[in-house]
Design an enzyme around this catalytic site. Structure first.
Site: not given
Length: 413
Positions: A200-201, A238, A326, A74, A180
């Site tokens: 996205s991991g 960080t 989501c 996102t 995806q």
């Protein structure tokens, strides 16, 4: 639950691989310093961050310097669109599709409320995109075109290389939500010609809370998260070192799973899909059969609602979804299926099954054994008049010209 769940919701999230857990643990317990620190205990961790950057860059065939670590897909999506608008302030138009992830749909709504123009392109009844309509919709003031590579609900693939070529010919930036894709199909950002790409991991067996944005070299970029000088000044905050290291290891694993995903997992998906369509009356697939992701099928069940199906599947230890994770809890039908011309009744009676490399043939057999009686039970409890009305309402409707306008679509993943 006496037995492990039969998990058919890999498009929502994936189990963190044991190899990934092993890779990240030392950075939670032993090497926990801040990589931005001047002293060696912290600064030496930078080496591990850069090694992970090189691994995820290799997964998508990018230069490591083109990779910005983010918190999720996102953030990556929002960052790409935001950057295009800020670096081209004279351009106040965004072009996307009506079937995007909520990260794009809701951000488009947000931009419209602030005076920008956003066009949500309609799709065909099989979920495909009319490229002529896309090309004609690009305007002189279009800052960016954003089209997902693979739809998370139907698995339908968009022709990203062709869209990138159209955008280049028009002098417009192009972003793709490729969340995806990794581990399922080849992902080559150089070959595709995109300017931005999001990953996205947690979609490829890394933890939640880590993503990336690919930014093509020499593409103007304005940071979305303002702070310190991390990520070469392109993303403040960080560094999430344990998750970055985990992402790198997951990228290595994803590179090795492509063959399994496209042979064994694809065969399991087909067995599940064909078993449902051939064994349960009143079922049909949503979206094109090909091209699509090898792990995904979206099935409409006449005369019943997904909520009831999912509840009884859950009681049987089977995990699936009615669309995007989501938007779980929303009473609205899938905006993806509505954009494809499905009736609200059909959309509310549709289930997504998304398999993964951990799934087995006995699990597919187990689902095919339990699903028919579940549907029969639900249909038996539906009053006859109501069932007849639902069946007539599930006939497909072609997208109307009305869907071409700049409207606010309700979001989903």
């Amino acid at each position: 639950m006496s037995r492990p769940p039969v998990y058919f919701d890999h498009n929502a999230t994936t189990r963190v691989a044991p190899e990934v857990v092993a890779a990240m643990l030392p950075f939670l317990t032993e090497y926990w310093g801040n990589p931005s620190s001047a002293y060696s205990f912290g600064h030496k961790i930078t080496t591990h961050v850069e090694e992970a950057r090189a691994k995820v860059a290799s997964l998508v065939n990018a230069d490591p310097r083109e990779i910005i670590f983010t918190s999720c897909g996102t953030e990556s999506n929002n960052s790409a669109i935001h950057s295009a608008l800020v670096t081209h302030p004279e351009r106040r138009h965004v072009l996307t599709t009506a079937v995007e992830h909520s990260a794009n749909i809701k951000f488009g709504d947000f931009l419209q409320e602030r005076g920008y123009e956003v066009t949500f392109l309609p799709v065909e009844s099989d979920g495909s995109l009319d490229l002529y309509r896309l090309e004609q919709s690009i305007r002189p003031d279009t800052a960016i075109v954003s089209v997902m590579w693979a739809n998370n609900e139907t698995g339908v693939l968009f022709p990203i290389e062709e869209i990138a070529a159209i955008c280049r010919s028009k002098g417009v930036l192009f972003h793709t939500d490729a969340v995806q894709m990794p581990g399922k199909l080849k992902l080559d950002v150089k070959e595709s010609g995109v300017d931005f790409a999001s990953l996205s991991g947690h979609k490829l067996q890394a933890p939640k809370g880590i993503g990336l944005l690919y930014v093509k070299r020499r593409t103007k970029y304005q940071p979305y998260v303002i702070g310190g000088g991390q990520e070469r000044g392109r993303r403040g905050g960080t560094e999430n070192v344990p998750n970055i290291v985990a992402f790198g290891r997951a990228a290595e694993l994803a590179s090795t799973s492509l063959e399994d995903e496209n042979t064994r997992v694809r065969a399991l998906r087909d067995k599940l899909e064909n078993g449902i369509l051939g064994g349960i009356d009143g079922t049909s697939r949503n979206g094109a059969k090909e091209p699509r992701l090898p792990n995904t099928t979206n099935i409409a069940f006449e005369g019943v609602e997904a909520e009831g199906i999912l509840l009884l599947l859950d009681q049987a230890g089977i995990c699936a979804s009615s669309g995007s994770a989501c938007t779980t809890g929303s009473l609205d039908p899938s905006h993806v299926l509505i954009a494809m011309g499905c009736s609200a009744a059909r959309a509310r009676g549709s289930i997504r099954f998304s398999l993964g490399i951990d799934n087995t043939e006995p699990e597919v057999d187990y689902a095919l054994k339990h699903l028919p009686p579940i549907i029969a039970k639900l249909r038996a409890n539906v009053p006859l008049a109501e069932a007849d009305g639902a069946r007539s309402a599930t006939t497909r409707q072609e997208p109307s010209s009305k869907s071409q306008r700049n409207i606010k679509h309700q979001a989903s993943n």
